[in-house]
Write a protein that holds these residues in place. Structure first.
Motif, short mmCIF file in Angstrom:
data_model
loop_
_atom_site.label_atom_id
_atom_site.label_comp_id
_atom_site.label_asym_id
_atom_site.label_seq_id
_atom_site.Cartn_x
_atom_site.Cartn_y
_atom_site.Cartn_z
N VAL A 91 -6.15 -15.59 -0.85
CA VAL A 91 -5.87 -14.63 0.23
C VAL A 91 -4.54 -13.94 -0.03
CG1 VAL A 91 -7.12 -16.02 1.94
CG2 VAL A 91 -4.67 -16.36 1.70
N ASP A 92 -4.42 -12.75 0.53
CA ASP A 92 -3.14 -12.05 0.51
C ASP A 92 -2.86 -11.58 1.93
OD1 ASP A 92 -0.94 -10.48 0.26
OD2 ASP A 92 -1.77 -9.11 -1.25
N PHE A 93 -2.03 -12.35 2.62
CA PHE A 93 -1.72 -12.02 4.01
C PHE A 93 -0.35 -11.33 4.13
CE2 PHE A 93 -4.43 -15.87 5.66
CZ PHE A 93 -5.59 -15.17 5.34
N TYR A 99 -6.39 -7.42 5.75
CA TYR A 99 -5.91 -8.37 4.75
C TYR A 99 -6.92 -8.49 3.62
CZ TYR A 99 -2.88 -9.52 8.64
OH TYR A 99 -1.99 -9.44 9.67
N LYS A 100 -6.39 -8.73 2.42
CA LYS A 100 -7.29 -8.86 1.27
C LYS A 100 -7.60 -10.33 1.00
CE LYS A 100 -6.80 -6.20 -2.61
NZ LYS A 100 -6.22 -5.89 -3.92
N LEU A 101 -8.86 -10.61 0.71
CA LEU A 101 -9.28 -11.98 0.40
C LEU A 101 -10.19 -11.95 -0.82
CD1 LEU A 101 -9.72 -11.51 3.79
CD2 LEU A 101 -9.53 -13.98 3.63
N ILE A 102 -10.24 -13.04 -1.53
CA ILE A 102 -11.11 -13.14 -2.71
C ILE A 102 -12.22 -14.15 -2.42
CG2 ILE A 102 -11.20 -13.58 -5.21
CD1 ILE A 102 -9.12 -11.47 -4.66
N VAL A 103 -13.45 -13.74 -2.70
CA VAL A 103 -14.60 -14.62 -2.53
C VAL A 103 -15.01 -15.15 -3.90
CG1 VAL A 103 -16.97 -14.81 -1.66
CG2 VAL A 103 -15.40 -13.14 -0.64
N ASP A 104 -15.18 -16.48 -3.98
CA ASP A 104 -15.65 -17.13 -5.21
C ASP A 104 -14.90 -16.66 -6.46
OD1 ASP A 104 -17.45 -18.64 -3.77
OD2 ASP A 104 -19.05 -17.17 -3.96
N GLU A 251 -5.09 -25.32 2.22
CA GLU A 251 -4.20 -25.12 1.07
C GLU A 251 -3.99 -23.63 0.72
OE1 GLU A 251 -2.71 -27.78 -0.31
OE2 GLU A 251 -1.66 -26.54 -1.80
N ILE A 252 -5.09 -22.87 0.69
CA ILE A 252 -4.95 -21.47 0.22
C ILE A 252 -4.13 -20.59 1.18
CG2 ILE A 252 -7.01 -21.34 -1.27
CD1 ILE A 252 -8.40 -19.86 1.11
N PHE A 253 -3.96 -21.06 2.41
CA PHE A 253 -3.23 -20.25 3.39
C PHE A 253 -1.73 -20.57 3.40
CE2 PHE A 253 -7.49 -21.24 5.22
CZ PHE A 253 -8.07 -20.01 4.93
N LYS A 254 -1.38 -21.64 2.70
CA LYS A 254 -0.02 -22.21 2.77
C LYS A 254 1.10 -21.18 2.54
CE LYS A 254 0.45 -27.00 2.32
NZ LYS A 254 0.04 -28.14 1.53
N PRO A 255 0.95 -20.27 1.58
CA PRO A 255 2.07 -19.35 1.36
C PRO A 255 2.36 -18.44 2.57
CG PRO A 255 0.53 -19.30 -0.48
CD PRO A 255 -0.12 -20.09 0.61
#
Ligand code: NDP
Length: 321
Positions: A91-93, A99-104, A251-255
């Motif tokens: 993800v890029d928040f 917001y941009k997110l990446i699938v698979d 985990e992926i949201f941590k930043p």
């Protein structure tokens, strides 16, 4: 971030498909937010690996977890949710919505508002023999794997409601169930403790820790250590189950998203709002206190209502400018 107009832009993206995610989807769909749900690694969430759910209101006779999640999904889809198989892997928040997110790991999408309902996953003991024998007699899901140990002796680690529930489930399939409990008392509710203590083929080993799971190609036993006396004991078993709680899948949201030290997302009081505008969290990803299907569903509802209010306020602000 500069939005890329060629990318799919989702009005309301729901990440995760447990009771929280599906309830959010039902409310978002009815509010005409055209929700898109990515189901994640375990479609239906933790309830798909549980047995009977007796404490969800509306099912007086109880219901099997997987069946309940099928019904949740059916309702969400009927009301217009686009349920997709796939994982949000990045993800890029930074910056503002969308917001941009990446699938698979490959496909990029944009989302105007996001509901995080990624739930939690089973925790492991972290000893080498557990990793070595995982899938060869070591499991974190009695309901998924208990059948393989029909008529055999097994052990289960943990003292919470999950461990008691799973020990009780295993006691119906296996000859003998040893419960390895690290303190001299349970954490589980009184009702669950009572059930375990009154099941003749469950033996509870208090003040005990797993020293090593024995066996090379498959589980053949467990060596436990009494943490008061230091005494070690080897017990022959064929299956070893771990039921020691869960870790939130955040985990992926941590930043970007503020969490506690364990990884539970912190939401603002009386709301599902995270620290980032337009991003909401619900269910076991943010609730370390209650962690029930019904409370997850409740917070899923809150997240959809909060997302709807956010979008509507944004829409009005745009019209007035
Ligand atoms: P819990 O966090 O409640 O319990 C985890 C258990 O694992 C504790 O007894 C803990 O021991 C033990 N444990 C943790 N780490 C280790 C370790 N390294 N070695 C040995 N033991 C360890 O998790 P549950 O999954 O049981 O339950 C989670 C939530 O879900 C709870 O709120 C529970 O009430 C709820 N639940 C409700 C059900 C129902 O109502 N039907 C069914 C299942 C769950 P210790 O006690 O010493 O900390």
């Amino acid at each position: 971030m500069i939005p890329d107009n060629t990318l799919e832009k989702i009005e309301c993206l729901i990440i995760g498909s447990g009771p929280a995610g599906y309830t959010a989807a039902i409310y978002a769909a009815r509010a005409d937010m055209k929700p898109v749900m990515y189901e994640g690694m375990q479609p239906g969430g933790q309830l798909t690996i549980t047995t009977e759910v007796e404490n969800y209101p509306g099912y007086p006779e109880g219901i099997m977890g997987p069946e309940m999640m099928e019904l949740f999904k059916k309702q969400a889809v009927r009301l217009g949710t686009d349920v997709r198989y796939g994982m949000i892997t990045n993800v890029d928040f930074s910056g503002k919505a969308p917001y941009k997110l990446i699938v698979d790991e490959s496909k990029e999408i944009l989302a105007e508002t996001i509901i995080i309902s990624t739930g939690a996953s089973a925790k492991w003991l972290g000893i080498p023999s557990e990793e070595k024998l995982n899938g060869r007699g070591v499991s974190a899901c009695a309901v998924c794997d208990g059948f393989f140990f029909k008529g055999k002796d097994v052990a289960i680690v943990g003292a919470g409601d999950t461990a008691c529930e799973e020990a009780s489930y295993l006691s119906k399939i296996c000859s003998k169930v040893y419960m390895i409990v690290r303190r001299n008392e349970f954490r589980a509710s009184k009702a669950m403790q009572h059930r375990v203590m009154n099941t003749p083929n469950i033996e509870v080993l208090f003040s005990s820790e797993t020293d090593e799971i024995l066996g090379d190609a498959k589980v053949e036993g467990v060596r436990i250590k009494n943490n008061i006396t230091g005494e070690k004991l080897e017990i022959p078993i064929q299956g070893f189950f771990v039921a020691i709680g869960h870790q939130p899948n955040t985990e992926i949201f941590k930043p970007y998203i503020i969490m506690d030290e364990v990884g539970y997302i912190i939401t603002q009081p009386d709301s599902s709002k995270t620290n980032i505008e337009g991003i909401f969290a619900c269910g076991d990803a943010q609730d370390k206190v209650y962690r029930q299907a019904v409370t997850a569903a409740g917070t899923g509802c809150m997240a959809a209502l909060d997302a709807e209010r956010y979008l509507s306020a944004k829409h009005h602000a745009t019209l007035n400018n």
